[in-house]
Scaffold this motif. Structure first.
Motif, PDB file in Angstrom:
ATOM      1  N   LEU A  37      33.811  79.969  50.932  1.00 44.99           N
ATOM      2  CA  LEU A  37      33.165  78.481  50.828  1.00 44.99           C
ATOM      3  C   LEU A  37      31.720  78.596  50.582  1.00 44.99           C
ATOM      4  N   THR A  38      31.032  79.615  51.279  1.00 44.10           N
ATOM      5  CA  THR A  38      29.533  79.606  51.423  1.00 44.10           C
ATOM      6  C   THR A  38      29.126  80.579  50.127  1.00 44.10           C
ATOM      7  N   ASP A  39      29.886  81.421  49.462  1.00 49.07           N
ATOM      8  CA  ASP A  39      29.418  82.202  48.495  1.00 49.07           C
ATOM      9  C   ASP A  39      28.472  81.498  47.174  1.00 49.07           C
ATOM     10  N   PRO A  40      27.608  81.866  46.800  1.00 50.28           N
ATOM     11  CA  PRO A  40      26.647  81.307  45.983  1.00 50.28           C
ATOM     12  C   PRO A  40      27.297  81.246  44.504  1.00 50.28           C
ATOM     13  N   ALA A  41      28.277  81.861  44.251  1.00 51.83           N
ATOM     14  CA  ALA A  41      29.073  81.992  43.003  1.00 51.83           C
ATOM     15  C   ALA A  41      30.442  81.215  43.126  1.00 51.83           C
ATOM     16  N   ASP A  42      31.057  81.518  44.155  1.00 54.40           N
ATOM     17  CA  ASP A  42      32.404  81.168  44.245  1.00 54.40           C
ATOM     18  C   ASP A  42      32.648  79.760  45.198  1.00 54.40           C
ATOM     19  N   GLY A  43      31.640  79.643  45.918  1.00 55.61           N
ATOM     20  CA  GLY A  43      31.768  78.459  47.131  1.00 55.61           C
ATOM     21  C   GLY A  43      31.657  77.069  46.644  1.00 55.61           C
ATOM     22  N   ILE A  44      31.747  76.248  47.506  1.00 56.83           N
ATOM     23  CA  ILE A  44      31.768  74.759  47.235  1.00 56.83           C
ATOM     24  C   ILE A  44      30.305  74.274  47.010  1.00 56.83           C
ATOM     25  N   PHE A  45      29.352  74.996  47.420  1.00 59.63           N
ATOM     26  CA  PHE A  45      27.996  74.618  47.351  1.00 59.63           C
ATOM     27  C   PHE A  45      27.265  75.123  45.864  1.00 59.63           C
ATOM     28  N   ARG A  46      26.291  73.891  45.551  1.00 57.68           N
ATOM     29  CA  ARG A  46      25.588  74.430  44.590  1.00 57.68           C
ATOM     30  C   ARG A  46      24.088  74.196  45.114  1.00 57.68           C
ATOM     31  N   GLY A  47      23.330  74.876  45.186  1.00 58.13           N
ATOM     32  CA  GLY A  47      21.940  74.542  45.827  1.00 58.13           C
ATOM     33  C   GLY A  47      21.718  75.230  47.326  1.00 58.13           C
ATOM     34  N   PRO A  48      20.940  74.476  48.113  1.00 61.74           N
ATOM     35  CA  PRO A  48      20.173  73.331  47.756  1.00 61.74           C
ATOM     36  C   PRO A  48      18.957  73.626  46.871  1.00 61.74           C
ATOM     37  N   TYR A  49      18.788  72.601  45.952  1.00 61.12           N
ATOM     38  CA  TYR A  49      17.841  72.524  45.005  1.00 61.12           C
ATOM     39  C   TYR A  49      16.258  71.931  45.609  1.00 61.12           C
ATOM     40  N   HIS A  50      15.291  72.472  45.695  1.00 60.70           N
ATOM     41  CA  HIS A  50      14.015  71.870  46.262  1.00 60.70           C
ATOM     42  C   HIS A  50      13.272  71.360  45.116  1.00 60.70           C
ATOM     43  N   TRP A  51      12.587  70.124  45.471  1.00 69.33           N
ATOM     44  CA  TRP A  51      11.515  69.765  44.122  1.00 69.33           C
ATOM     45  C   TRP A  51      10.617  69.323  44.947  1.00 69.33           C
ATOM     46  N   ILE A  52       9.372  69.964  45.000  1.00 70.52           N
ATOM     47  CA  ILE A  52       8.160  69.492  45.741  1.00 70.52           C
ATOM     48  C   ILE A  52       7.277  69.162  44.366  1.00 70.52           C
ATOM     49  N   ARG A  53       6.879  67.821  44.666  1.00 71.16           N
ATOM     50  CA  ARG A  53       5.938  67.045  43.597  1.00 71.16           C
ATOM     51  C   ARG A  53       4.737  66.896  43.767  1.00 71.16           C
ATOM     52  N   ARG A  54       3.968  66.789  43.157  1.00 68.73           N
ATOM     53  CA  ARG A  54       2.597  66.540  43.449  1.00 68.73           C
ATOM     54  C   ARG A  54       2.455  64.905  43.665  1.00 68.73           C
ATOM     55  N   PRO A  55       1.412  64.371  44.358  1.00 70.23           N
ATOM     56  CA  PRO A  55       1.484  62.981  44.720  1.00 70.23           C
ATOM     57  C   PRO A  55       1.041  62.331  43.447  1.00 70.23           C
ATOM     58  N   PHE A  56       1.279  60.930  43.326  1.00 67.17           N
ATOM     59  CA  PHE A  56       0.963  60.084  42.201  1.00 67.17           C
ATOM     60  C   PHE A  56      -0.574  59.651  42.338  1.00 67.17           C
ATOM     61  N   ARG A  57      -1.122  59.600  41.199  1.00 64.37           N
ATOM     62  CA  ARG A  57      -2.371  59.346  41.043  1.00 64.37           C
ATOM     63  C   ARG A  57      -2.719  57.823  41.470  1.00 64.37           C
ATOM     64  N   ALA A  58      -3.288  57.386  42.083  1.00 67.76           N
ATOM     65  CA  ALA A  58      -3.924  56.091  42.653  1.00 67.76           C
ATOM     66  C   ALA A  58      -4.510  55.366  41.454  1.00 67.76           C
ATOM     67  N   SER A  59      -4.484  54.138  41.091  1.00 67.54           N
ATOM     68  CA  SER A  59      -5.071  53.534  40.186  1.00 67.54           C
ATOM     69  C   SER A  59      -6.690  53.305  40.443  1.00 67.54           C
ATOM     70  N   GLU A  60      -7.318  53.349  39.333  1.00 66.15           N
ATOM     71  CA  GLU A  60      -8.819  53.041  39.601  1.00 66.15           C
ATOM     72  C   GLU A  60      -8.764  51.518  39.633  1.00 66.15           C
ATOM     73  N   ASP A  61     -10.173  50.929  40.236  1.00 69.13           N
ATOM     74  CA  ASP A  61     -10.648  49.780  40.324  1.00 69.13           C
ATOM     75  C   ASP A  61     -10.198  49.106  39.223  1.00 69.13           C
ATOM     76  N   GLY A  62     -10.224  47.743  39.214  1.00 67.96           N
ATOM     77  CA  GLY A  62     -10.099  46.959  37.795  1.00 67.96           C
ATOM     78  C   GLY A  62      -8.583  46.594  37.491  1.00 67.96           C
ATOM     79  N   TRP A  63      -7.587  46.705  38.437  1.00 68.96           N
ATOM     80  CA  TRP A  63      -6.104  46.305  38.325  1.00 68.96           C
ATOM     81  C   TRP A  63      -5.878  45.036  38.886  1.00 68.96           C
ATOM     82  N   GLN A  64      -6.923  44.465  39.696  1.00 69.20           N
ATOM     83  CA  GLN A  64      -6.828  43.136  40.169  1.00 69.20           C
ATOM     84  C   GLN A  64      -6.621  42.040  39.044  1.00 69.20           C
ATOM     85  N   ARG A  65      -7.550  42.297  38.052  1.00 72.10           N
ATOM     86  CA  ARG A  65      -7.774  41.379  37.103  1.00 72.10           C
ATOM     87  C   ARG A  65      -6.516  40.856  36.521  1.00 72.10           C
TER      88      ARG A  65
END
Length: 796
Positions: A37-65
């Motif tokens: 069950l736990t074998d990486p090839a034979d088992g029932i699981f794939r992963g876990p796959y981790h995705w560590i992503r950079r933070p989103f860029r904040a908007s510059e001033d002026g969007w309020q218009r």
């Protein structure tokens, strides 16, 4: 939530559920099943796959218009501000077709919702009534979640004139009004006073455009937007249905023009499937998976051309803009040192030891954790590698510098390295951005963990004294590209052995194989798994020929050999027997033969563990009722009927285990900052019938699992409080009293955990769960609930 720790807990829980469900009596077989069950090839699981992503860029001033209204203390991300600029109607701006393709947690909903509410507020002030925006969702659960979100936004006093309505099949108002605040759900009221924003699904919209009673809803419609959420789900025939539906909508509200079925109505679609990298990295991608393909589909569905600039994708910060210089004074433990710590998911404060070992501080100050992590060497190794995509722990660590001890450990001891990485990433999950405004808590980095689980079905077992499991050839082909060392070792041991469907007895736990014994020559077996499964499921005469071949012990083989010797001495005719017969299943899996006493009794008087060729098995072979016993699934080992089962578990039981673990494992917070329980589960299915079945199945199983968890919790607490209970056990009356006290805590809503879900629709039970104070003559309600729950208590 700490996704990496939650994924590990899910793996462990599912393996524990499967192994304890089958409860195989032979320890070596149980161990072999766990390895499979736990074998990486034979088992029932794939992963876990981790995705560590950079933070989103904040908007510059002026969007309020671009807006007259937005939430207090709100500052958008750059991609949100870009969407505001496209969809605003302020100062006569004409909103443009837009496809928002940012990922989970990116504020995708606010991207279109803020300019839509802003437009409705301005239009209402100008005296324009009627529906101004239609929001379409593929599932009622998603529509309800959106209604809840809009209801909270409409609490703003500046939006007192803006209205919204949820029109789906299952929403209903209560005595206290709508469950979504100012979002109406009463159909009569929605028809009488059409809301500015209508939330529905495409099937219900189809009815709203046909029924005469719903005609008033569209009488004064002033549609400016049509939004389709989760746009990628509308493919094939369903996409065609929605395309025709939108054309009818344009015609009904009088917006349709020649060549423009929606006229001036602005189409908006959202999808997270393209939100994997910044737009400028993906804009030139062609082919069936590129943004141009999605834009072409959107153009066809809405009947409006979506230009290349219609895609609004993610815009993430550069590493240099938020990473601090490496601080070499911070601790740098090895993976082995991290994994030697107690399990951080085992209880409150479990991550503190990990944090002290890695950062030199505990988890009490999440911003300080973030400050130290941004300067930590491991964080730099993690983010400067090419890991901006879902990857396994081994793939992530392989991109670390060659001099890194973590990379070396990943090669030498991948399990230790993977566990250590999961614990380090868990620190990133709980840390917060030290540069965020004081009144806002933002994640340090965005962490996602994906764990894939397949159903345990069509499991074969090699005909060998050493238990080894595998999938059928068709299923094995899907994993042929992945080969583990453990898998290769197992296959080497059973290189010459055949394979048969794996069977076991749910009463005694003994296991073995299953095959078809033809009536004319029952010793020559039919070994095709498809034939065995088909005949077993078909019942009747076909099932009568399916034989369970339970692995026999050397003692059982010796007893059968002595009986064979006795018959040969008497030279009598073999009589029909009532018990199962011990035979030899040859290692090809294709032949059964009688036991030869010479291969059982060795010259030194000892008993052979295995025959010369194959395995000892017990089967219904000489019994006069063998066909009837086969139909009854009677076990040859213990003799009990309805015992033989194929080794396996479908998607629904595994989904039940996953839901229960996520809800009771402690990783999901029980309540948010407002004190509300926001935990929800969405289970997608292609078939409406399957979805209905699985919903009921998961609810029933999840209730049992939740009740068992509650019982386990109270057993542990009572044992800790009373020393005598720890040694002698908790008396049943004490346990039941503890469960009732625990379930009576209104805030936590645990009462449903002790009441079976199929009783929830009974009027008296419904009142009980609703917390009614006056329940006359309700003793019977508790009696029924208690009687129905007792089997779970006793089996927990």
């Amino acid at each position: 939530m700490r996704p990496t720790l939650a994924a590990q807990a899910l793996r462990d829980t599912m393996v524990e559920y499967l192994t304890t469900t089958f409860a195989l009596a032979e320890p070596d077989t149980q161990e072999a099943l766990t390895d499979f069950l736990t074998d990486p090839a034979d088992g029932i699981f794939r992963g876990p796959y981790h995705w560590i992503r950079r933070p989103f860029r904040a908007s510059e001033d002026g969007w309020q218009r671009h807006l007259d209204w937005y939430k207090d203390d709100f500052w958008p991300y750059a991609h949100q501000a870009e969407t505001f600029a496209r969809l605003t109607t302020k100062d006569g701006h004409v909103p443009r077709p837009t496809l928002v393709t940012t990922g989970t947690g990116s504020g995708k909903t606010e991207s279109f919702l803020v300019p839509i509410i802003d437009h409705c507020r301005r239009a209402k002030a100008a005296g324009r009534h009627g529906v101004k925006a239609v929001l379409l969702y593929p599932m009622n659960a998603l529509a309800g979640d959106q209604a809840d979100r809009i209801g909270k936004l409409l609490e703003d006093v500046r939006l007192e004139d803006v209205t919204a309505g949820l029109f789906i099949g299952e929403a209903s108002s209560t005595k206290n009004g709508s469950p979504y605040g100012r979002v109406a759900v009463d159909r009569v009221e929605i028809r009488r006073n059409p809301p500015d924003i209508l939330i529905t699904n495409y099937k219900m919209l189809d009815l709203l455009l046909q029924r005469q009673q719903d005609a008033p809803l569209w009488a004064d419609a002033d549609l400016a937007y049509v939004v389709i959420d989760e746009f990628h789900t509308y493919d094939g025939a369903q996409g065609t249905d929605v395309a025709m539906l939108l054309r009818r909508l344009g015609a009904v509200v009088g917006a349709a023009e020649k060549g423009r079925p929606l006229g001036t109505i602005c189409p908006v679609a959202t999808s997270a499937t393209l939100g994997e990298s910044p737009v400028h990295d993906r804009q030139d991608q062609g082919g069936s998976d590129g943004p141009r393909a999605m834009l072409d589909v959107a153009s066809q569905v809405f009947g409006v051309r979506f230009p290349d600039d219609a895609v609004v994708g993610e815009d993430r910060r550069d590493l240099n803009s938020f990473l601090s210089p490496v601080d070499l004074s911070l601790p740098l433990p090895s993976p082995a040192e991290l994994t030697r710590l107690p399990d951080p998911a085992a209880g409150d404060g479990g991550l503190d030891a990990v944090s002290r070992l890695v950062l030199g501080c505990d988890t009490s100050d999440a911003r300080e954790m973030g400050r130290r992590l941004l300067a930590h060497p491991l964080t730099h190794d993690l983010l400067t590698a090419e890991v901006d995509q879902p990857l396994t722990a081994e793939e992530i660590l392989a991109s670390f510098p060659t001099s890194s001890a973590w990379r070396v450990t990943a090669v030498q001891d991948p399990e230790t390295a993977a566990e250590a990485l999961a614990r380090f990433v868990a620190l990133i999950s709980v840390a917060r951005d030290p540069q965020a405004p004081a009144d806002q808590e933002r994640p340090l980095l965005l962490v996602e963990t994906h764990l894939w689980v397949r159903s345990l079905s069509r499991v074969l077992r090699f005909v060998s004294p050493k238990p080894v499991f595998s999938w059928t050839d068709a299923d094995q082909a899907a994993t042929a590209a992945v080969v583990s060392a453990a898998q290769a070792d197992r296959r080497r041991v059973v290189a010459r052995a055949g394979r048969l469907p794996s069977a076991y007895c749910r009463h005694c736990g003994r296991s073995g194989w299953s095959a078809v014994a033809p009536e004319r020559n029952p010793r020559s077996l039919v070994t095709s798994p498809d034939d065995i499964y088909r005949l077993s499921a078909g019942g009747g005469n076909g099932k009568a020929r399916v034989r369970a071949l339970i692995a026999a012990t050397p003692a059982e083989a010796a007893r059968q050999a002595r009986e064979a010797l006795g018959r040969s001495m008497r030279r009598g005719k073999r009589a029909a027997e009532r018990e199962a017969t011990v035979l030899v299943l040859e290692d090809s899996g294709e032949t059964l033969r009688r036991i030869d006493p010479d291969e059982v009794f060795r010259a030194d008087g000892s008993i052979a563990e295995t025959p010369e060729n194959g395995v000892f098995v017990k089967a219904w072979f000489d019994n006069a009722d063998q066909d009837e016993y086969a139909k009854q699934d009677r076990c040859p080992a213990c003799g009990q009927a309805q015992g033989i089962r194929f080794l396996g578990a479908g998607v629904a039981p595994l989904a039940s285990v996953a839901v229960t673990q996520l809800f009771t494992g402690g990783e999901l917070p029980k309540e948010d900052a407002e004190g509300q329980d926001r935990r929800k589960t969405l289970i997608f299915n292609d078939s409406v019938q399957d979805a209905a079945h699985r919903a009921g199945f998961v609810a029933s199983r999840a209730w049992k699992f939740s009740l068992r968890s509650l019982v386990q919790e109270q057993l542990a607490e009572r044992s800790a409080q009373e020393p005598g209970f720890a040694t002698d056990g908790v008396p049943l009356n004490e346990l039941i009293a503890a469960l009732v006290r625990r379930a009576s805590v209104d805030k936590e809503k645990l009462l449903a955990s002790v009441v079976p879900p199929d009783l929830h629709d009974v009027d008296r039970v419904k009142r009980l769960l609703a917390g009614k104070k006056r329940l006359p003559k309700e003793r019977g309600t508790w009696s029924v609930s208690g009687w129905r729950s007792t089997p779970c208590w006793s089996s927990g």
